[in-house]
Write a protein that holds these residues in place. Sequence first.
Motif, PDB file in Angstrom:
ATOM      1  N   TRP A 191       1.925  -4.998 -17.103  1.00 49.84           N
ATOM      2  CA  TRP A 191       1.079  -5.400 -15.980  1.00 49.84           C
ATOM      3  C   TRP A 191       1.368  -4.619 -14.704  1.00 49.84           C
ATOM      4  O   TRP A 191       0.739  -4.872 -13.678  1.00 49.84           O
ATOM      5  CB  TRP A 191       1.264  -6.871 -15.684  1.00 49.84           C
ATOM      6  CG  TRP A 191       0.748  -7.783 -16.744  1.00 49.84           C
ATOM      7  CD1 TRP A 191       0.150  -7.441 -17.921  1.00 49.84           C
ATOM      8  CD2 TRP A 191       0.796  -9.202 -16.721  1.00 49.84           C
ATOM      9  NE1 TRP A 191      -0.167  -8.564 -18.630  1.00 49.84           N
ATOM     10  CE2 TRP A 191       0.220  -9.662 -17.918  1.00 49.84           C
ATOM     11  CE3 TRP A 191       1.280 -10.125 -15.812  1.00 49.84           C
ATOM     12  CZ2 TRP A 191       0.106 -11.006 -18.222  1.00 49.84           C
ATOM     13  CZ3 TRP A 191       1.166 -11.472 -16.116  1.00 49.84           C
ATOM     14  CH2 TRP A 191       0.571 -11.893 -17.309  1.00 49.84           C
ATOM     15  N   SER A 192       2.306  -3.720 -14.741  1.00 51.90           N
ATOM     16  CA  SER A 192       2.695  -3.041 -13.491  1.00 51.90           C
ATOM     17  C   SER A 192       1.547  -2.232 -12.888  1.00 51.90           C
ATOM     18  O   SER A 192       1.451  -2.120 -11.664  1.00 51.90           O
ATOM     19  CB  SER A 192       3.916  -2.152 -13.716  1.00 51.90           C
ATOM     20  OG  SER A 192       3.617  -1.113 -14.619  1.00 51.90           O
ATOM     21  N   ASN A 193       0.664  -1.688 -13.730  1.00 49.86           N
ATOM     22  CA  ASN A 193      -0.484  -0.951 -13.180  1.00 49.86           C
ATOM     23  C   ASN A 193      -1.441  -1.885 -12.444  1.00 49.86           C
ATOM     24  O   ASN A 193      -2.013  -1.512 -11.422  1.00 49.86           O
ATOM     25  CB  ASN A 193      -1.231  -0.215 -14.294  1.00 49.86           C
ATOM     26  CG  ASN A 193      -0.438   0.948 -14.823  1.00 49.86           C
ATOM     27  OD1 ASN A 193       0.439   1.460 -14.140  1.00 49.86           O
ATOM     28  ND2 ASN A 193      -0.731   1.357 -16.040  1.00 49.86           N
ATOM     29  N   ILE A 194      -1.625  -3.085 -12.958  1.00 49.95           N
ATOM     30  CA  ILE A 194      -2.498  -4.063 -12.300  1.00 49.95           C
ATOM     31  C   ILE A 194      -1.849  -4.579 -11.025  1.00 49.95           C
ATOM     32  O   ILE A 194      -2.497  -4.708  -9.987  1.00 49.95           O
ATOM     33  CB  ILE A 194      -2.821  -5.219 -13.265  1.00 49.95           C
ATOM     34  CG1 ILE A 194      -3.584  -4.692 -14.476  1.00 49.95           C
ATOM     35  CG2 ILE A 194      -3.613  -6.313 -12.556  1.00 49.95           C
ATOM     36  CD1 ILE A 194      -3.721  -5.696 -15.599  1.00 49.95           C
ATOM     37  N   GLU A 195      -0.557  -4.884 -11.097  1.00 49.24           N
ATOM     38  CA  GLU A 195       0.151  -5.443  -9.942  1.00 49.24           C
ATOM     39  C   GLU A 195       0.261  -4.444  -8.792  1.00 49.24           C
ATOM     40  O   GLU A 195       0.289  -4.840  -7.626  1.00 49.24           O
ATOM     41  CB  GLU A 195       1.547  -5.895 -10.358  1.00 49.24           C
ATOM     42  CG  GLU A 195       1.538  -7.058 -11.321  1.00 49.24           C
ATOM     43  CD  GLU A 195       2.892  -7.317 -11.929  1.00 49.24           C
ATOM     44  OE1 GLU A 195       3.795  -6.462 -11.783  1.00 49.24           O
ATOM     45  OE2 GLU A 195       3.068  -8.364 -12.550  1.00 49.24           O
ATOM     46  N   THR A 215       5.293 -16.075  -6.705  1.00 54.86           N
ATOM     47  CA  THR A 215       5.396 -16.224  -8.158  1.00 54.86           C
ATOM     48  C   THR A 215       5.819 -14.916  -8.818  1.00 54.86           C
ATOM     49  O   THR A 215       6.703 -14.911  -9.688  1.00 54.86           O
ATOM     50  CB  THR A 215       4.047 -16.691  -8.732  1.00 54.86           C
ATOM     51  OG1 THR A 215       3.669 -17.904  -8.081  1.00 54.86           O
ATOM     52  CG2 THR A 215       4.140 -16.930 -10.214  1.00 54.86           C
ATOM     53  N   LEU A 216       5.194 -13.810  -8.417  1.00 48.38           N
ATOM     54  CA  LEU A 216       5.570 -12.515  -8.982  1.00 48.38           C
ATOM     55  C   LEU A 216       7.020 -12.160  -8.657  1.00 48.38           C
ATOM     56  O   LEU A 216       7.747 -11.650  -9.514  1.00 48.38           O
ATOM     57  CB  LEU A 216       4.640 -11.420  -8.469  1.00 48.38           C
ATOM     58  CG  LEU A 216       3.282 -11.325  -9.141  1.00 48.38           C
ATOM     59  CD1 LEU A 216       2.405 -10.320  -8.403  1.00 48.38           C
ATOM     60  CD2 LEU A 216       3.435 -10.927 -10.582  1.00 48.38           C
ATOM     61  N   SER A 217       7.439 -12.425  -7.441  1.00 50.30           N
ATOM     62  CA  SER A 217       8.826 -12.131  -7.067  1.00 50.30           C
ATOM     63  C   SER A 217       9.794 -13.008  -7.840  1.00 50.30           C
ATOM     64  O   SER A 217      10.852 -12.544  -8.273  1.00 50.30           O
ATOM     65  CB  SER A 217       9.025 -12.326  -5.565  1.00 50.30           C
ATOM     66  OG  SER A 217       8.233 -11.426  -4.841  1.00 50.30           O
ATOM     67  N   PHE A 245       0.829  -1.201   0.000  1.00 51.94           N
ATOM     68  CA  PHE A 245       0.000   0.000   0.000  1.00 51.94           C
ATOM     69  C   PHE A 245       0.868   1.258   0.000  1.00 51.94           C
ATOM     70  O   PHE A 245       0.535   2.255  -0.639  1.00 51.94           O
ATOM     71  CB  PHE A 245      -0.917  -0.028   1.223  1.00 51.94           C
ATOM     72  CG  PHE A 245      -2.035   0.956   1.175  1.00 51.94           C
ATOM     73  CD1 PHE A 245      -3.138   0.743   0.370  1.00 51.94           C
ATOM     74  CD2 PHE A 245      -1.993   2.103   1.951  1.00 51.94           C
ATOM     75  CE1 PHE A 245      -4.182   1.641   0.335  1.00 51.94           C
ATOM     76  CE2 PHE A 245      -3.030   3.018   1.922  1.00 51.94           C
ATOM     77  CZ  PHE A 245      -4.126   2.791   1.108  1.00 51.94           C
ATOM     78  N   SER A 246       1.989   1.214   0.719  1.00 51.44           N
ATOM     79  CA  SER A 246       2.856   2.387   0.813  1.00 51.44           C
ATOM     80  C   SER A 246       3.779   2.538  -0.394  1.00 51.44           C
ATOM     81  O   SER A 246       4.226   3.640  -0.695  1.00 51.44           O
ATOM     82  CB  SER A 246       3.692   2.326   2.093  1.00 51.44           C
ATOM     83  OG  SER A 246       4.632   1.278   2.004  1.00 51.44           O
ATOM     84  N   ASP A 247       4.105   1.444  -1.082  1.00 52.41           N
ATOM     85  CA  ASP A 247       5.012   1.489  -2.234  1.00 52.41           C
ATOM     86  C   ASP A 247       4.235   1.112  -3.488  1.00 52.41           C
ATOM     87  O   ASP A 247       4.057  -0.066  -3.787  1.00 52.41           O
ATOM     88  CB  ASP A 247       6.177   0.531  -2.015  1.00 52.41           C
ATOM     89  CG  ASP A 247       7.251   0.666  -3.067  1.00 52.41           C
ATOM     90  OD1 ASP A 247       7.124   1.544  -3.945  1.00 52.41           O
ATOM     91  OD2 ASP A 247       8.217  -0.108  -3.022  1.00 52.41           O
ATOM     92  N   GLN A 248       3.785   2.103  -4.221  1.00 50.65           N
ATOM     93  CA  GLN A 248       2.960   1.861  -5.409  1.00 50.65           C
ATOM     94  C   GLN A 248       3.784   1.558  -6.653  1.00 50.65           C
ATOM     95  O   GLN A 248       3.232   1.430  -7.738  1.00 50.65           O
ATOM     96  CB  GLN A 248       2.051   3.070  -5.664  1.00 50.65           C
ATOM     97  CG  GLN A 248       0.966   3.213  -4.627  1.00 50.65           C
ATOM     98  CD  GLN A 248       0.052   2.006  -4.594  1.00 50.65           C
ATOM     99  OE1 GLN A 248      -0.456   1.574  -5.606  1.00 50.65           O
ATOM    100  NE2 GLN A 248      -0.135   1.451  -3.408  1.00 50.65           N
ATOM    101  N   HIS A 249       5.110   1.422  -6.517  1.00 55.89           N
ATOM    102  CA  HIS A 249       5.973   1.085  -7.651  1.00 55.89           C
ATOM    103  C   HIS A 249       6.829  -0.137  -7.342  1.00 55.89           C
ATOM    104  O   HIS A 249       7.921  -0.284  -7.871  1.00 55.89           O
ATOM    105  CB  HIS A 249       6.867   2.278  -8.010  1.00 55.89           C
ATOM    106  CG  HIS A 249       6.098   3.506  -8.354  1.00 55.89           C
ATOM    107  ND1 HIS A 249       5.387   3.630  -9.515  1.00 55.89           N
ATOM    108  CD2 HIS A 249       5.897   4.654  -7.662  1.00 55.89           C
ATOM    109  CE1 HIS A 249       4.799   4.810  -9.555  1.00 55.89           C
ATOM    110  NE2 HIS A 249       5.077   5.452  -8.429  1.00 55.89           N
TER     111      HIS A 249
END
Length: 133
Positions: free
Chosen positions: A48-52, A98-100, A36-40
Amino acid sequence: MKKHYQKIRSDPFKLVLAVLQTLISLWITGIGLFLFSDQHYFFWPPDWSNIENDIRIDTFIVLVGLVLFLCTIFGVKNRKIIATLLVFCGAISLSMATLSLLHVIMSSYWVMGLNVIGELILFSLVLLVAHYL
């Protein structure tokens, strides 16, 4: 609530499960608050970065952790609610792993390799608690 604590304190096995469930809920809440604190935080794949990094997903993760924490503290006896929350926790931890791992493999960002290990440990704890629920 007092009855619940006396019942847990009298059985060491239930005490360990309650402590693990509390640890899982706090861990999931911490993950959600961090995201929540790190939106990037997620950057690969760029499409997909906007969705993730969506704030709604982060809010859902925080809410799952907080509801599981409250259910643990107040001793909710409905196993379906706890099981559903543990399924959500398992899905969150496995998807984060999985994402990491995709970030580690595809973008050679090796720092996220430790996150994969931590998320798999969290997933193992969720499986352990869910098995003995």
